[in-house]
Structure formats: structure tokens, C-alpha cells
Scaffold this motif. Structure first.
Motif, PDB file in Angstrom:
ATOM      1  N   PHE A 167      -3.307  58.938  13.765  1.00 21.66           N
ATOM      2  CA  PHE A 167      -2.399  58.168  14.004  1.00 21.66           C
ATOM      3  C   PHE A 167      -1.779  58.100  15.361  1.00 21.66           C
ATOM      4  CE2 PHE A 167      -0.552  61.370  11.828  1.00 21.66           C
ATOM      5  CZ  PHE A 167       0.727  61.517  12.440  1.00 21.66           C
ATOM      6  N   VAL A 168      -1.293  56.859  15.895  1.00 23.36           N
ATOM      7  CA  VAL A 168      -0.386  56.979  17.173  1.00 23.36           C
ATOM      8  C   VAL A 168       0.735  55.912  16.675  1.00 23.36           C
ATOM      9  CG1 VAL A 168      -0.426  56.392  19.627  1.00 23.36           C
ATOM     10  CG2 VAL A 168      -2.322  57.370  18.534  1.00 23.36           C
ATOM     11  N   ASP A 169       1.833  56.097  17.112  1.00 21.57           N
ATOM     12  CA  ASP A 169       3.007  55.220  16.809  1.00 21.57           C
ATOM     13  C   ASP A 169       2.594  53.775  17.587  1.00 21.57           C
ATOM     14  OD1 ASP A 169       5.524  53.849  17.432  1.00 21.57           O
ATOM     15  OD2 ASP A 169       6.472  55.590  16.717  1.00 21.57           O
ATOM     16  N   GLY A 188      -2.254  52.172  23.333  1.00 25.08           N
ATOM     17  CA  GLY A 188      -2.849  51.490  24.486  1.00 25.08           C
ATOM     18  C   GLY A 188      -2.644  52.479  25.737  1.00 25.08           C
ATOM     19  N   GLN A 189      -2.252  53.789  25.515  1.00 22.92           N
ATOM     20  CA  GLN A 189      -2.306  54.866  26.363  1.00 22.92           C
ATOM     21  C   GLN A 189      -3.473  55.730  26.500  1.00 22.92           C
ATOM     22  OE1 GLN A 189       0.222  54.410  28.798  1.00 22.92           O
ATOM     23  NE2 GLN A 189       0.966  52.534  27.559  1.00 22.92           N
ATOM     24  N   GLY A 190      -4.390  55.523  25.594  1.00 22.30           N
ATOM     25  CA  GLY A 190      -5.547  56.158  25.513  1.00 22.30           C
ATOM     26  C   GLY A 190      -5.226  57.722  24.636  1.00 22.30           C
ATOM     27  N   LEU A 191      -4.263  57.389  23.786  1.00 26.22           N
ATOM     28  CA  LEU A 191      -4.073  58.733  22.973  1.00 26.22           C
ATOM     29  C   LEU A 191      -4.883  59.054  21.971  1.00 26.22           C
ATOM     30  CD1 LEU A 191      -0.047  58.224  22.836  1.00 26.22           C
ATOM     31  CD2 LEU A 191      -1.385  59.555  24.502  1.00 26.22           C
ATOM     32  N   GLY A 192      -5.311  57.511  21.312  1.00 23.33           N
ATOM     33  CA  GLY A 192      -6.496  57.931  20.179  1.00 23.33           C
ATOM     34  C   GLY A 192      -7.565  58.631  20.709  1.00 23.33           C
ATOM     35  N   ARG A 193      -8.275  58.094  22.028  1.00 26.21           N
ATOM     36  CA  ARG A 193      -9.190  58.847  22.432  1.00 26.21           C
ATOM     37  C   ARG A 193      -8.934  60.265  22.724  1.00 26.21           C
ATOM     38  NH1 ARG A 193     -13.869  57.878  25.527  1.00 26.21           N
ATOM     39  NH2 ARG A 193     -13.704  55.439  25.395  1.00 26.21           N
ATOM     40  N   GLY A 213      -9.380  47.278  14.274  1.00 26.19           N
ATOM     41  CA  GLY A 213     -10.569  46.790  14.993  1.00 26.19           C
ATOM     42  C   GLY A 213     -10.742  47.817  16.159  1.00 26.19           C
ATOM     43  N   ALA A 214      -9.516  48.028  16.851  1.00 27.09           N
ATOM     44  CA  ALA A 214      -9.741  48.720  18.085  1.00 27.09           C
ATOM     45  C   ALA A 214      -9.945  50.149  17.723  1.00 27.09           C
ATOM     46  CB  ALA A 214      -8.437  48.924  18.778  1.00 27.09           C
ATOM     47  N   ALA A 215      -9.601  50.786  16.596  1.00 33.77           N
ATOM     48  CA  ALA A 215     -10.053  52.101  16.230  1.00 33.77           C
ATOM     49  C   ALA A 215     -11.442  52.238  15.846  1.00 33.77           C
ATOM     50  CB  ALA A 215      -9.156  52.398  14.991  1.00 33.77           C
TER      51      ALA A 215
END
Length: 165
Positions: free
Chosen positions: A110-112, A117-122, A150-152
Motif C-alpha cells: 500500500f501507498v498513501d 504517482g511517485q514510483g513507490l509501488g514499483r 487498475g494501476a496496481a
């Protein structure tokens, strides 16, 4: 095999952990569970994860207490922005829900939303993939569900996660 499980082949993947200029990616530690709860609570739509901030705090504590499987501390990470946790990935030795799936399993990512949109999931996923590969794992799996955007889903596919057949 469940149709909502995705798996990445780590041994045939050549990737380098992503570095984020926005946040520091570091190992997840139990001391950060209370601070992580706010990001966790904010990250999911109502009714998908914890219903209240207090429930989110309990779930974070339970993750570190191995209630959802034996947490691989070397493969679980937190994203820190200006010293505050804004996202995390938790990986367990194996899924406690799926007997047929062996190997490391992502129980949460998870990302707040204020920091998406900052590339944190990646960055979090690639850190976990790299750590699991170094650990000797052949695969890394995760389950998609109602809270998966959908983005995830697109990110998982770009990083090599595929449906199990």
C-alpha cells in the motif's frame, strides 16, 4: 489454483531494485506499525481493509506478530517521505490462505494516496523481489482483489507477475 493469484518468476528475471528520489525504502520494523497504520487506512477504499484507524493499527501489529504468516523481515519494506512512513510491502514465507502456493507471498502492498504517482509501488515491489531472489526463492506471489486498482494491476504485469494456470 485460485484465479486471483499472480506470480512472478524470480530466477528468470533480471531486475534491479528501483530507487525513488521521493522516498527512502528501508526494511519494515515493528516500531513503525503505529505510524504505518495511517497510510494503510488511507490507501484502501472503505470496506476493503480496516474499517477504522484503530483496526488498521491492530492489523499492522498483527502483521509484525506473524498473524498472517511468518513475515520475511528482509523482504518487507517501508517507504519513508521526510521521515514518515507513507507505504509498505509485507512479504511472508508462504500464504496461510492458499495451500497450493509455495514460496514467498505478498500479504500487503500500500501507498498513501497523497503520495501515489511517485514510483513507490514499483520501488517497494522491486525491493521485495530482489530480496526474495537473494533469499533463494524461485517465485513471489500475491492475491488481487477488491482493493486492487487498475494501476496496481498494470504495475504487477509490467514487473512480470502472471496469472497461475
Amino acid at each position: 489454483m485460485p484465479s486471483d493469484v499472480l506470480q512472478a518468476d524470480l530466477q528468470h528475471s533480471d531486475f534491479t531494485p528501483t530507487v525513488s528520489p521521493y522516498a527512502v525504502i528501508c526494511r519494515a520494523e515493528p516500531l513503525s506499525s503505529a505510524a504505518l497504520a495511517a497510510a494503510y487506512f488511507a490507501a484502501y477504499p472503505p470496506g476493503v481493509a480496516a474499517g477504522t484507524l484503530a483496526e488498521a493499527q491492530t492489523e499492522m501489529k498483527e502483521s509484525f506478530a506473524h498473524e498472517f504468516g511468518h513475515l520475511l523481515e528482509n523482504a518487507s519494506f517501508v517507504a519513508l517521505h521526510q521521515g514518515s512512513p507513507i507505504g509498505a510491502i509485507f512479504v511472508v514465507e508462504e500464504s496461510i490462505w492458499d495451500e497450493d502456493i509455495s514460496g514467498p507471498f505478498i500479504i500487503d502492498l500500500f501507498v498513501d494516496p497523497r503520495h501515489q504517482g511517485q514510483g513507490l509501488g514499483r520501488a517497494l515491489i522491486s525491493a521485495a523481489m530482489s530480496a526474495c531472489k537473494a533469499y533463494g526463492a524461485d517465485t513471489l506471489s500475491l492475491r488481487i482483489g477488491d482493493g486492487t486498482s487498475g494501476a496496481a494491476l498494470e504495475l504487477y504485469k509490467r514487473l512480470g507477475f502472471r496469472e497461475l494456470v
